[in-house]
Design a protein around this motif. Structure first.
Motif, PDB file in Angstrom:
ATOM      1  N   PHE A 290       0.836  -1.202   0.000  1.00  0.00           N
ATOM      2  CA  PHE A 290       0.000   0.000   0.000  1.00  0.00           C
ATOM      3  C   PHE A 290       0.873   1.256   0.000  1.00  0.00           C
ATOM      4  O   PHE A 290       0.652   2.191  -0.799  1.00  0.00           O
ATOM      5  CB  PHE A 290      -0.913  -0.047   1.230  1.00  0.00           C
ATOM      6  CG  PHE A 290      -1.738   1.187   1.465  1.00  0.00           C
ATOM      7  CD1 PHE A 290      -2.700   1.599   0.545  1.00  0.00           C
ATOM      8  CD2 PHE A 290      -1.586   1.925   2.634  1.00  0.00           C
ATOM      9  CE1 PHE A 290      -3.482   2.722   0.779  1.00  0.00           C
ATOM     10  CE2 PHE A 290      -2.365   3.046   2.880  1.00  0.00           C
ATOM     11  CZ  PHE A 290      -3.310   3.451   1.952  1.00  0.00           C
ATOM     12  N   GLU A 291       1.877   1.272   0.872  1.00  0.00           N
ATOM     13  CA  GLU A 291       2.768   2.432   0.932  1.00  0.00           C
ATOM     14  C   GLU A 291       3.555   2.571  -0.368  1.00  0.00           C
ATOM     15  O   GLU A 291       3.788   3.687  -0.849  1.00  0.00           O
ATOM     16  CB  GLU A 291       3.723   2.303   2.120  1.00  0.00           C
ATOM     17  CG  GLU A 291       3.044   2.323   3.486  1.00  0.00           C
ATOM     18  CD  GLU A 291       2.287   3.610   3.760  1.00  0.00           C
ATOM     19  OE1 GLU A 291       2.688   4.668   3.227  1.00  0.00           O
ATOM     20  OE2 GLU A 291       1.282   3.563   4.500  1.00  0.00           O
ATOM     21  N   GLN A 292       3.947   1.451  -0.966  1.00  0.00           N
ATOM     22  CA  GLN A 292       4.662   1.500  -2.240  1.00  0.00           C
ATOM     23  C   GLN A 292       3.798   2.078  -3.350  1.00  0.00           C
ATOM     24  O   GLN A 292       4.289   2.816  -4.219  1.00  0.00           O
ATOM     25  CB  GLN A 292       5.146   0.098  -2.618  1.00  0.00           C
ATOM     26  CG  GLN A 292       6.289  -0.424  -1.772  1.00  0.00           C
ATOM     27  CD  GLN A 292       6.639  -1.865  -2.069  1.00  0.00           C
ATOM     28  OE1 GLN A 292       6.393  -2.355  -3.177  1.00  0.00           O
ATOM     29  NE2 GLN A 292       7.205  -2.561  -1.085  1.00  0.00           N
ATOM     30  N   LYS A 293       2.504   1.756  -3.322  1.00  0.00           N
ATOM     31  CA  LYS A 293       1.602   2.310  -4.339  1.00  0.00           C
ATOM     32  C   LYS A 293       1.515   3.824  -4.221  1.00  0.00           C
ATOM     33  O   LYS A 293       1.539   4.558  -5.225  1.00  0.00           O
ATOM     34  CB  LYS A 293       0.210   1.665  -4.211  1.00  0.00           C
ATOM     35  CG  LYS A 293       0.117   0.276  -4.799  1.00  0.00           C
ATOM     36  CD  LYS A 293      -1.283  -0.291  -4.646  1.00  0.00           C
ATOM     37  CE  LYS A 293      -1.480  -1.528  -5.512  1.00  0.00           C
ATOM     38  NZ  LYS A 293      -0.524  -2.596  -5.251  1.00  0.00           N
ATOM     39  N   LYS A 294       1.430   4.313  -3.008  1.00  0.00           N
ATOM     40  CA  LYS A 294       1.386   5.763  -2.814  1.00  0.00           C
ATOM     41  C   LYS A 294       2.704   6.401  -3.246  1.00  0.00           C
ATOM     42  O   LYS A 294       2.711   7.487  -3.853  1.00  0.00           O
ATOM     43  CB  LYS A 294       1.073   6.086  -1.349  1.00  0.00           C
ATOM     44  CG  LYS A 294      -0.331   5.675  -0.921  1.00  0.00           C
ATOM     45  CD  LYS A 294      -0.688   6.210   0.451  1.00  0.00           C
ATOM     46  CE  LYS A 294       0.132   5.567   1.547  1.00  0.00           C
ATOM     47  NZ  LYS A 294      -0.221   6.099   2.883  1.00  0.00           N
ATOM     48  N   GLN A 295       3.812   5.727  -2.942  1.00  0.00           N
ATOM     49  CA  GLN A 295       5.125   6.241  -3.361  1.00  0.00           C
ATOM     50  C   GLN A 295       5.253   6.283  -4.878  1.00  0.00           C
ATOM     51  O   GLN A 295       5.852   7.207  -5.438  1.00  0.00           O
ATOM     52  CB  GLN A 295       6.227   5.383  -2.752  1.00  0.00           C
ATOM     53  CG  GLN A 295       6.356   5.525  -1.239  1.00  0.00           C
ATOM     54  CD  GLN A 295       7.205   4.438  -0.605  1.00  0.00           C
ATOM     55  OE1 GLN A 295       7.882   3.672  -1.305  1.00  0.00           O
ATOM     56  NE2 GLN A 295       7.164   4.331   0.717  1.00  0.00           N
ATOM     57  N   LEU A 296       4.678   5.289  -5.555  1.00  0.00           N
ATOM     58  CA  LEU A 296       4.731   5.274  -7.024  1.00  0.00           C
ATOM     59  C   LEU A 296       4.009   6.481  -7.601  1.00  0.00           C
ATOM     60  O   LEU A 296       4.501   7.108  -8.561  1.00  0.00           O
ATOM     61  CB  LEU A 296       4.108   3.977  -7.558  1.00  0.00           C
ATOM     62  CG  LEU A 296       4.024   3.869  -9.085  1.00  0.00           C
ATOM     63  CD1 LEU A 296       5.405   3.976  -9.729  1.00  0.00           C
ATOM     64  CD2 LEU A 296       3.340   2.553  -9.494  1.00  0.00           C
ATOM     65  N   LEU A 297       2.885   6.835  -7.036  1.00  0.00           N
ATOM     66  CA  LEU A 297       2.183   8.032  -7.518  1.00  0.00           C
ATOM     67  C   LEU A 297       3.081   9.261  -7.402  1.00  0.00           C
ATOM     68  O   LEU A 297       3.154  10.078  -8.328  1.00  0.00           O
ATOM     69  CB  LEU A 297       0.889   8.237  -6.726  1.00  0.00           C
ATOM     70  CG  LEU A 297      -0.244   7.251  -6.990  1.00  0.00           C
ATOM     71  CD1 LEU A 297      -1.415   7.534  -6.043  1.00  0.00           C
ATOM     72  CD2 LEU A 297      -0.724   7.318  -8.437  1.00  0.00           C
ATOM     73  N   GLN A 298       3.764   9.385  -6.273  1.00  0.00           N
ATOM     74  CA  GLN A 298       4.631  10.550  -6.095  1.00  0.00           C
ATOM     75  C   GLN A 298       5.808  10.509  -7.070  1.00  0.00           C
ATOM     76  O   GLN A 298       6.201  11.553  -7.622  1.00  0.00           O
ATOM     77  CB  GLN A 298       5.144  10.601  -4.659  1.00  0.00           C
ATOM     78  CG  GLN A 298       5.954  11.853  -4.343  1.00  0.00           C
ATOM     79  CD  GLN A 298       5.158  13.125  -4.532  1.00  0.00           C
ATOM     80  OE1 GLN A 298       4.118  13.314  -3.915  1.00  0.00           O
ATOM     81  NE2 GLN A 298       5.619  14.013  -5.424  1.00  0.00           N
TER      82      GLN A 298
END
Length: 409
Positions: A290-298
């Motif tokens: 989940f945190e990686q998905k948010k990081q990918l957006l950034q």
């Protein structure tokens, strides 16, 4: 004898409680208040105690303990008042059919047919009575089946004092369908050691894992000049948005995922040359993924800004987290529900929720709260149906949980 649990459900679906994301009030629609007040009257007639309804239409009530043991935990059962904004819940006109297989014509005039060709799960209910729609509205089993099962269980326990149980609290919340059901829930006032939301689907569902969830909006700023003279000047915000969307992995879209697989779901887009927005919901059961998905957006926003400086910004907000973090360390909560289902002849189906419930947020507010089946299928649309037996078994499961909790204390 009072109403049967089926009678209750058929009564409750006559209330129009469709919630709305547009009003900004709690409850978001007046019909939810009307339903809440009607439930208060029913609870008073049943003889429950400590009945309350607050300004936001949260209803709570108590069935007092009938055992002398002070060690018996106080437990709660919760369902929601509203139905989905996805389809009308006004003038719901249900009927009960004895299902012998094949197609069910819901609305001959509009050629609306509930068919096992489209919904093969129908084949699991051959020989049973099903409550179906008239093809013009949703049914409302999500979650009026849960409300009916809870109140039906309280009625049964009142009528059968030989079943020993501790103090039981029940709660009904507004606006679950728009993600606001726990916003004003007073956990301290509810006063339980743990609870169960009765908001699951098919018979046997027992869920204590849900998505971690975030909402994200990506805003693109363009530069609009006359298209005849745009060379090396124009920056089209809508095209930036299209490029950005194409960078996200197509394998991680809802239509390409199942089970524990998370996703990026594009829920809305607007655009012009000057400005464009993409709105996503981000989901994953695994907190690290989940945190990686948010990081990918950034990272992708940074990539776009590297190509077009100061063109793109990300707004992201966590919505809820996987209740497993809270519930799993208290495994007895799940074990009791599992044993209760087995005792009433239901095979438990322990599986992750590919969504969220009030229970997920309540778990992180101090009330561990897994989710149990209410029995309905095909929620949020005209093909929704509720097997009568599944509704009855939901009520029986609630009753058995209260009994087992007292026995094990």
């Amino acid at each position: 004898m009072g109403l049967t649990v089926t009678d209750r459900f058929l009564k409750y679906v006559t209330f129009d409680t469709k919630s709305s994301e547009e009003t900004g009030t709690t409850p978001s629609t007046p019909g939810q208040r009307v339903f809440a007040e009607a439930l208060v009257n029913e609870l008073e007639a049943l003889g429950l105690e400590d009945i309350s309804i607050d300004e936001h239409s949260y209803v709570m009530a108590t069935l007092p303990a009938n055992t002398d043991s002070e060690e018996t935990p106080v437990i709660g059962f919760i369902a929601h008042l509203d139905t989905s904004p996805d389809m009308s819940g006004k003038d719901v006109n249900p009927r009960i059919v004895s299902y012998q297989g094949g197609d069910i014509i819901l609305n001959k005039e509009d050629n609306v047919v509930l068919s096992p060709a489209m919904f093969p799960e129908l084949n699991d209910y051959v020989g049973q009575e099903l409550i179906v729609t008239d093809g013009k509205t949703l049914l409302g089993a999500d979650d009026k089946a849960g409300v009916a099962a809870i109140i039906g269980a309280m009625q049964y326990l009142k009528e059968h004092p030989e079943i020993k149980h501790g103090k039981i609290r029940i709660g009904f919340t507004p606006d679950e369908e728009i993600g606001q059901g726990a916003d004003h829930f007073d956990v301290a006032k509810f006063g339980c050691q743990w609870g169960y939301t009765i908001d699951g689907g098919q018979i046997g569902e027992l869920e204590f894992e849900n998505f971690n969830a975030a909402g994200a909006k990506i805003i693109f700023k363009g530069l609009n000049v006359h298209p005849g003279y745009a060379k090396d000047k124009m920056v089209n915000a809508s095209l930036l948005a299209l490029d950005f969307a194409s960078w996200l992995p197509s394998a991680q879209r809802p239509e390409n995922t199942t089970g524990y697989e998370g996703f990026f779901h594009l829920t809305n887009m607007t655009g012009s040359v000057e400005e464009a927005t993409l709105s996503y919901i981000v989901r994953d059961h695994d907190r690290n993924l989940f945190e990686q998905k948010k990081q990918l957006l950034q990272l992708l926003v940074d990539r776009m800004n590297g190509m077009h400086p100061e063109s793109t910004r990300l707004e992201i907000r966590d919505q809820y987290y996987n209740m497993r973090e809270v519930v799993e360390p208290q495994k007895h909560i799940i074990d009791i529900a599992f044993e209760a289902m087995t005792a009433v002849g239901v095979k438990p189906l322990v599986k992750p929720i590919r969504g969220g419930t009030d229970g997920a947020r309540l778990s992180f507010m101090g009330l561990p709260c897994p989710n149990i089946f209410a029995g309905g299928l095909n929620f949020h649309g005209r093909y929704e149906f509720l097997p009568v037996k599944s509704l009855e078994k939901s009520m029986e499961t609630i009753i058995k949980i209260t009994e087992l909790t007292a026995q094990k204390s």
